[in-house]
Design a protein around this motif. Structure first.
Motif, PDB file in Angstrom:
ATOM      1  N   HIS A 153       0.812  -1.218   0.000  1.00 27.48           N
ATOM      2  CA  HIS A 153       0.000   0.000   0.000  1.00 27.48           C
ATOM      3  C   HIS A 153       0.844   1.266   0.000  1.00 27.48           C
ATOM      4  O   HIS A 153       0.575   2.216   0.741  1.00 27.48           O
ATOM      5  CB  HIS A 153      -0.947   0.022   1.210  1.00 27.48           C
TER       6      HIS A 153
ATOM      7  N   ARG B 212       7.864  -0.688   5.414  1.00 27.94           N
ATOM      8  CA  ARG B 212       7.008  -1.170   4.317  1.00 27.94           C
ATOM      9  C   ARG B 212       7.796  -1.219   3.015  1.00 27.94           C
ATOM     10  O   ARG B 212       7.668  -2.176   2.247  1.00 27.94           O
ATOM     11  CB  ARG B 212       5.810  -0.222   4.144  1.00 27.94           C
TER      12      ARG B 212
ATOM     13  N   ARG C 136       0.677   2.942  16.270  1.00 29.92           N
ATOM     14  CA  ARG C 136      -0.125   2.964  15.052  1.00 29.92           C
ATOM     15  C   ARG C 136       0.618   2.279  13.896  1.00 29.92           C
ATOM     16  O   ARG C 136       0.048   1.488  13.151  1.00 29.92           O
ATOM     17  CB  ARG C 136      -0.461   4.405  14.670  1.00 29.92           C
TER      18      ARG C 136
ATOM     19  N   ARG D 124       0.581  -1.437  14.417  1.00 26.93           N
ATOM     20  CA  ARG D 124      -0.726  -2.009  14.074  1.00 26.93           C
ATOM     21  C   ARG D 124      -0.846  -2.181  12.569  1.00 26.93           C
ATOM     22  O   ARG D 124      -1.221  -3.243  12.066  1.00 26.93           O
ATOM     23  CB  ARG D 124      -1.826  -1.072  14.626  1.00 26.93           C
ATOM     24  N   SER D 125      -0.474  -1.149  11.822  1.00 24.65           N
ATOM     25  CA  SER D 125      -0.694  -1.246  10.386  1.00 24.65           C
ATOM     26  C   SER D 125       0.282  -2.246   9.766  1.00 24.65           C
ATOM     27  O   SER D 125      -0.036  -2.895   8.771  1.00 24.65           O
ATOM     28  CB  SER D 125      -0.609   0.127   9.721  1.00 24.65           C
TER      29      SER D 125
ATOM     30  N   GLU E 203      -1.265  -5.684  10.271  1.00 27.49           N
ATOM     31  CA  GLU E 203      -2.328  -5.914   9.285  1.00 27.49           C
ATOM     32  C   GLU E 203      -1.729  -6.270   7.929  1.00 27.49           C
ATOM     33  O   GLU E 203      -2.224  -7.144   7.220  1.00 27.49           O
ATOM     34  CB  GLU E 203      -3.226  -4.672   9.155  1.00 27.49           C
TER      35      GLU E 203
END
Lengths: 264, 236, 316
Positions: free
Chosen positions: B127, B146, B172, B175-176, B179
């Motif tokens: 993403h 990422r 945060r 968490r992402s 996921e």
């Protein structure tokens, strides 16, 4: 992954290790100077110098093999002296193709240069492997190197291992992704200029991260009261035994130089 | 069942004699996601570096997607095993995100069009499509993580190996990332101290200590064994 | 792994004492000026900045890329440091790198360290700076000026440093000028290309991430660097013009080498202590060598015995 392997210091309880670093630095430089002053072809002097450095190596308890291995470092450069074999005029020992004549003075000169560099590098190895770096720093300070330069070199040494670790991690991450495609017909590796640019990118990112790190270090130094002045504890006096070693060593080297001058 | 990773009787000791891995055996099925936990110095990183052949194998055997991890297979294995290092700074060494993600495909010798497709696909999976022209140096830690994952996804690996993926992330970003790892279809081995993440994300756990694989089983079972956790310095 | 990436670190034994001393003097003076300049420009920040960047350049020299058939390109870093930090700070950073390499890793000798410092820590930045600035000026501040300037500066810094290295060796009579200069120049014209490519790569990363460092640079004050402009240009021109001259007329340098090498050249053996022939057929030279060998063997034996004795005493 830790770059501690870089530190050449090898701890042993030997006499050479316990000799004052200031004296050791002076003696090593004087020894290398003596070897540099030895005339070409003065073989007895070279034998004496080898005996002296071998003795020091034996007393340092690191083993001659250790020194022989480290001394190989200077070998590649010997190539640079090869041409003198043929260019110094003198009686010819051997005729080679292309009209090259191996001359006796040429051979003497070449062997002398090779011996000098082999003898000198052993002394440098001896210094680095029997003296902890902080002691070498103190010696440099005692020998009147500018304090600022000593401070910079000290900080450099501290972060050398961090930076080498970082570099090794970068190289490892690169090789972890240096792979071949599923299609075996494709040639891996990319273009030369691309590979160079990637290595350059690594250098650039290392540089930027270092610059940022130096800011953090500077702040940490300020936080502990750093005001730009280099404060350091006074260097302790040279003990009498070290003075004795220094005197003995310098006299021995002077004697060797004198014999060389007298005979040749 | 065919396995994506098979490790048998793997042992390794460092030149100074220190034994880092001692007779480690396990296998990983396709699509399986396992946690690798244990105290610092347990041998987790050494094991991970064996899986794509960065550490040469001393004894035992490692197979990845039916290929022996050794010699002539290594260049291929490095594409099949996507190794994501703990510090994304080590993995991102190019001016832009595109250059970093394109490194693997370009090295493999793929065509320019194929490289672009691979980069776009990889960024889409994490993403981060919008970041393609960004400068890697300026990203936040979470964003760098990422992108680091994308740099291996662009090689189409069969298995992802992640070393401490959540270390240094704020809640945060953590968490992402969790996921994201849940979404990715690849098999994965995640070395971590983040046991809450393990419980939530990874159904199977390997526990290492002192170079030994001391436990291998369902996460729920292992993490509710206080004696095991205590013995190996783990805390929920 | 941490061995010298370039065949440019001269070991001890290859330079005459006279050449070694001359370059020590020059290097000490220039490094002294650099210390004063950097002290003025950076003030108290200089210790952390210089120290960490010196460590980074040292480590950065391990970065490589494969060229062909097992050979690889490396970074020396003098030009990169000059472009990012300015010439004076680059001199200091490279001084620390070259000094540590000699002192701790025996990459380059100690007596000849002055010469190695001159080639890599002084000449490198002094050549890179005017070349880079000139091309940047010609480009009128366009980005290509940074990359072309950086690449050419990197290549020139390597080439000119290698010329100086060849001159020092020829002046010492260790290698004839007509072989040493073309050989060194030829090899380093190629090695310099690697340096240029890798420097451009590094600059493009810095350009993308921290353009501010390259635009009149906050890290490098633009004040009065005339000395570097003039000195660097003159040194570069002198070496580039002298090199072909010296290679085609090696006798000139050889004559200097002879004059400068008087300390090491063998004198007429008129002071012979040992009579000419001790044994029929054996010259005094051989006798002296054998004698020295015997004495040397005794010294080494004594050292070994002393060590064994000390060890036994310690374990007792």
């Amino acid at each position: 992954m830790h770059a501690n392997f870089l530190d050449p210091f090898q701890s042993r309880p030997s006499l050479v290790h316990s000799l004052d670093a200031r004296v050791k630095v002076v003696l090593v430089v004087a020894f290398i100077l003596t070897s540099a002053l030895t005339p070409t072809g003065a073989w007895p002097i070279y034998v004496m110098l080898i005996a002296v450095i071998f003795s020091a190596e034996i007393v340092s308890e690191l083993g001659l093999a250790f020194y022989m291995k480290r001394a190989l470092l200077a070998i590649p450069f010997v190539l640079a002296a090869l041409p003198v074999l043929f260019t110094i005029p003198g009686p010819s020992l051997l005729s080679l193709p292309f009209g090259l004549q191996l001359t006796q003075p040429g051979l003497e000169r070449f062997i002398s240069v090779a011996l000098k560099s082999w003898i000198s590098i052993q002394a440098a190895v001896l210094l680095a492997s029997t003296t902890p770096f902080p002691d070498i720093l103190v010696a440099l300070r005692a020998l009147r190197l500018p304090r600022l330069l000593v401070a910079i070199i000290g900080l450099m040494w501290r972060y050398l291992f961090v930076m080498v670790d970082e570099t090794l991690r970068l190289l490892r991450a690169r090789s972890a992704r240096s792979a071949t495609a599923a299609n075996p017909a494709l040639r891996p590796g990319g273009k030369l200029t691309w590979r160079a640019r990637v290595a350059g990118g690594m250098a650039g990112s290392l540089f930027l991260r270092s610059l940022e790190r130096s800011d953090r270090i500077y702040n940490a130094m300020l936080a502990r009261g750093y005001d730009g002045e280099i404060h350091s504890l006074p260097v302790p006096a040279v003990p009498p035994s070290a003075w004795a070693a220094l005197t003995f060593g310098l006299l021995l080297l002077a004697f060797i130089i004198a014999i060389g001058r007298l005979i040749y | 069942m065919s396995c994506v990773v098979e490790v048998e009787h793997l042992s390794f000791s460092y030149p100074d004699g220190h034994s880092a891995l001692n007779d480690v055996t396990f296998s990983l099925g396709h699509g399986q996601k396992v946690a690798l936990v244990g105290p610092n110095g347990a041998g987790k990183s050494t094991l991970l570096l064996h899986l794509n052949g960065i550490h040469p194998r001393q004894s035992g055997s490692i197979r990845v997607s039916e290929l022996d991890v050794e010699g002539k297979n290594l260049p291929r294995v490095r594409a099949l095993v996507g190794l994501v290092f703990q510090s994304p700074d080590d993995q991102l060494f190019s001016p832009t995100v595109f250059d970093d993600v394109a490194f693997g495909p370009i090295y493999q010798g793929l065509s320019a069009a194929e490289v672009h497709t691979r980069v776009e696909e990889a960024l889409e999976m994490v993403h981060m499509e919008a970041y393609i022209r960004r400068v890697s140096h300026h990203l936040s830690v979470g964003e760098k993580k990422r992108i680091a994952i994308a740099t291996v996804l662009s090689m189409k690996p069969d298995v992802l190996i992640l070393d401490e993926p959540t270390a240094g992330l704020d809640p945060r970003a953590r968490r992402s990332l969790i996921e994201l790892l849940r979404e990715l279809p690849q098999s994965m081995i995640v070395a971590t101290h983040d046991l809450p993440m393990v419980r939530e994300l990874l159904p199977r756990t390997l526990v290492m200590d002192g170079g030994l694989l001391v436990a291998d089983g369902p996460t729920a079972e292992l993490l509710s064994d206080p004696a095991l956790l205590h013995d190996h310095g783990l805390e929920m | 792994m941490f061995a010298a990436p370039l065949p440019m670190h001269i070991p001890d034994g290859f330079l005459s004492v006279a050449v070694s001393i001359v370059f020590w003097v020059i290097s000490v003076i220039v490094i002294g000026i650099s210390l004063a300049r950097v002290n003025r420009d950076l003030g108290e920040r200089q210790v952390p900045v210089m120290g960490v960047l010196a460590a980074a350049i040292f480590a950065g020299q391990m970065l490589n890329f494969s060229v062909t058939g097992g050979t690889s390109g490396h970074l020396l870093g003098a030009a990169l440091a000059t472009i990012l930090l300015g010439p004076w700070a680059a001199v200091l950073v490279m001084t620390c790198v070259v000094a540590i390499q000699a002192l701790i890793f025996q990459d380059g000798g100690l007596l000849v360290l002055g010469a190695n410092l001159f080639n890599m820590a002084i000449l490198g930045p002094f050549v890179a700076y005017p070349v880079y600035k000139l091309i940047q000026r010609i480009s009128g501040g366009k980005p290509w000026g940074v990359f072309v300037g950086g690449g050419v500066a990197a290549w020139a810094s390597i080439l000119v440093a290698s010329l100086s290295c060849a001159f020092q060796i020829a002046l010492s009579g260790t290698s004839p000028a007509n072989v040493a200069i073309p050989a060194m120049a030829g090899i380093h014209a190629l090695i310099g290309l690697g340096e240029a490519l890798i420097t451009v790569g590094a600059l493009s990363l810095v350009y993308a991430a921290r353009r501010d460092l390259l635009q009149t640079g906050s890290a490098q004050p633009v004040r009065n660097n005339t000395a570097v402009w003039v000195g660097g240009s003159l040194l570069t021109l002198a070496l580039v013009i002298l090199s072909p001259l010296a290679s085609s007329n090696p006798d000139g340098l050889e004559w200097v080498a002879e004059q400068a090498g008087f300390l090491e050249t063998a004198r007429d053996p008129s002071y012979n202590i040992i009579p000419d022939y001790v044994l029929p057929g054996i010259s005094n030279e051989a006798t002296a060598t054998i004698l020295a060998g015997v004495v040397g063997a005794f010294i080494v034996l004594a050292a070994a015995l002393a060590l064994a004795y000390a060890r036994r005493k310690r374990s007792a």
